[in-house]
Design an enzyme around this catalytic site. Sequence first.
Site, short mmCIF file in Angstrom:
data_model
loop_
_atom_site.label_atom_id
_atom_site.label_comp_id
_atom_site.label_asym_id
_atom_site.label_seq_id
_atom_site.Cartn_x
_atom_site.Cartn_y
_atom_site.Cartn_z
N GLY A 40 12.89 -5.25 1.29
CA GLY A 40 13.02 -6.65 1.90
C GLY A 40 14.47 -6.94 2.14
CD GLU A 78 7.78 -0.21 -2.63
OE1 GLU A 78 7.32 -1.17 -1.95
OE2 GLU A 78 6.95 0.20 -3.51
N PRO A 79 13.11 0.16 0.16
CG PRO A 79 15.39 1.09 0.23
CD PRO A 79 14.25 0.71 -0.60
NE ARG A 135 14.13 -6.27 8.22
CZ ARG A 135 12.82 -6.76 9.26
NH1 ARG A 135 13.21 -6.90 10.45
NH2 ARG A 135 11.69 -7.08 8.80
CE1 TYR A 146 5.99 -9.79 13.33
CE2 TYR A 146 7.65 -8.23 13.98
CZ TYR A 146 6.56 -8.55 13.27
OH TYR A 146 5.81 -7.41 12.79
CB CYS A 181 0.85 -7.23 33.88
SG CYS A 181 1.38 -6.13 35.01
N1 LLP Z 1 7.49 -2.16 0.79
C1 LLP Z 1 6.48 -2.73 1.08
C2 LLP Z 1 5.02 -2.81 0.25
C3 LLP Z 1 6.26 -3.50 2.52
O1 LLP Z 1 5.25 -3.90 2.77
C4 LLP Z 1 7.27 -3.41 3.12
C5 LLP Z 1 7.22 -4.03 4.54
C6 LLP Z 1 8.61 -2.51 2.84
C7 LLP Z 1 8.52 -1.98 1.55
C8 LLP Z 1 9.81 -2.50 3.45
O2 LLP Z 1 10.32 -3.69 3.88
P1 LLP Z 1 11.79 -3.81 4.47
O3 LLP Z 1 12.81 -3.36 3.35
O4 LLP Z 1 11.75 -3.19 5.62
O5 LLP Z 1 11.98 -5.21 4.69
N2 LLP Z 1 7.37 -5.35 11.27
C9 LLP Z 1 8.32 -6.59 10.80
C10 LLP Z 1 8.47 -6.04 9.22
C11 LLP Z 1 7.23 -5.71 8.45
C12 LLP Z 1 7.47 -5.35 7.16
C13 LLP Z 1 6.25 -4.89 6.25
N3 LLP Z 1 6.35 -4.46 4.96
C14 LLP Z 1 9.50 -6.78 11.39
O6 LLP Z 1 9.58 -6.14 12.46
O7 LLP Z 1 10.25 -7.31 11.16
#
Ligand code: LLP
Length: 424
Positions: A249, A283-284, A286, A326, A352
């Site tokens: 997150g 669980e990072p 992004r 988004y 298109c």
């Molecule tokens: N763990 C779980 C259970 C998740 O659902 C996610 C992301 C992560 C970890 C990783 O989260 P992060 O560290 O990347 O924030 N497509 C969207 C983002 C969707 C995220 C879904 N879950 C975007 O492009 O912003």
Amino acid sequence: MSSTASAAYPLPSLSDGPAGLMLEEVPLATLAERFGTPTYVYSRAALTAAFRDWQAALAGRRSLVCYAVKANANLGVLSVFAQLGAGFDIVSGGELARVIAAGGRADRVVFSGVGKSRAEMRQALAAGIRCFNVESAPELERLNEVAGELGQRAPIALRVNPDVDPKTHPYISTGLKSNKFGVAFGEALELYRRAATLPHLRISGIACHIGSQLLDPAPVAEAAAKVLGLVDQLSAEGIVLDHIDLGGGLGIRYRDETPPSVAAYLAPLLAAFGDRREEICFEPGRSLVGNAGLLLTRVEYLKHGEEKNFAIVDAAMNDLARPALYDAYHEAVAVCRSDAPRQRYEIVGPICESGDFLAHDRELALRDGDLVALLSAGAYGMTMSSNYNTRPRAAEVMVDGGQVHLVRERETVEALYAGEHLLP
Ligand code: LLP
């Protein structure tokens, strides 16, 4: 040259050189010549630095950083993290296959997701993954059955939904009651009791993930406090957990956001954690890859409409869906200096659909044929791409110092319909 107010690029290994923008030691223009466009370009140094930030912030603790594969599943990217000792957070059997193909260790894999099939459960049990993050009561029963058929005990954590508002985009917030994710907080205790009676499960931990692109650690700290309370309640009943997984997150800078550093993000969580004996996991996605990648594209046409100027580039929403999906902002930078007049452009693709835009209203000096880099595209870029309009997906390239590795070849049109059949 950049349309950003701030001098530094969000991608630290990007700099201005005599031949235009350079990623590490390689001019982007050289990459475009060699591999064509559109191409995703990643920096190994940036990936490594991002992972090391997580490791450093957790140093001295029993901990595991499980990279969320959905952010960028390229084997080259996964192999960099595998070599650094990462674990992996997966959401499908396909992602598990990728992790193993990239040299990742199955015993460092956690499996999230609300819809795990029996086949995926069997595949993950056979591989010997570290933990299933179970998201519902029926999933718990199914996993017990499947593990029983294989004569195994499946390691589990319940992914609980702490009902905390992460204050992020509604499409990427996952920890509210109204979301499909996780087990309702109020039902978790009962479900752990049930799990403890099932012969083919082994209770290993607890997990939660409340949303993505978080710029403030407070909601995660609030969720963590709830989770820790539950862990203590469980332990009083003799259900003792070995690990606590606080999800992913952490946000990144796309434009002018000021996300906390990894250390600042973790500080309140680690403070709440104190010297507890459980292993702490994250669980990072992004924050490990987002600012380590860009999408390199070339201007096909400059079109001056009555109200707006369009820079029509060869990348489109099928390559980078985030702006269309988004309304996400990605910095757009001209790769080479130009004496063209600076003008405000809509940067759009050839698809298109009016929704096919990559950036709105950006002031750039462009001529047709010029290269543009869309920054912060390392996360949820290539993994969310499609073949809409029968567009082959982009190539992917990893820069490592002065070296360049093609980590995915550009798709061919023939490959797109290779599995299709004519009628007699
Ligand atoms: N763990 C779980 C259970 C998740 O659902 C996610 C992301 C992560 C970890 C990783 O989260 P992060 O560290 O990347 O924030 N497509 C969207 C983002 C969707 C995220 C879904 N879950 C975007 O492009 O912003």
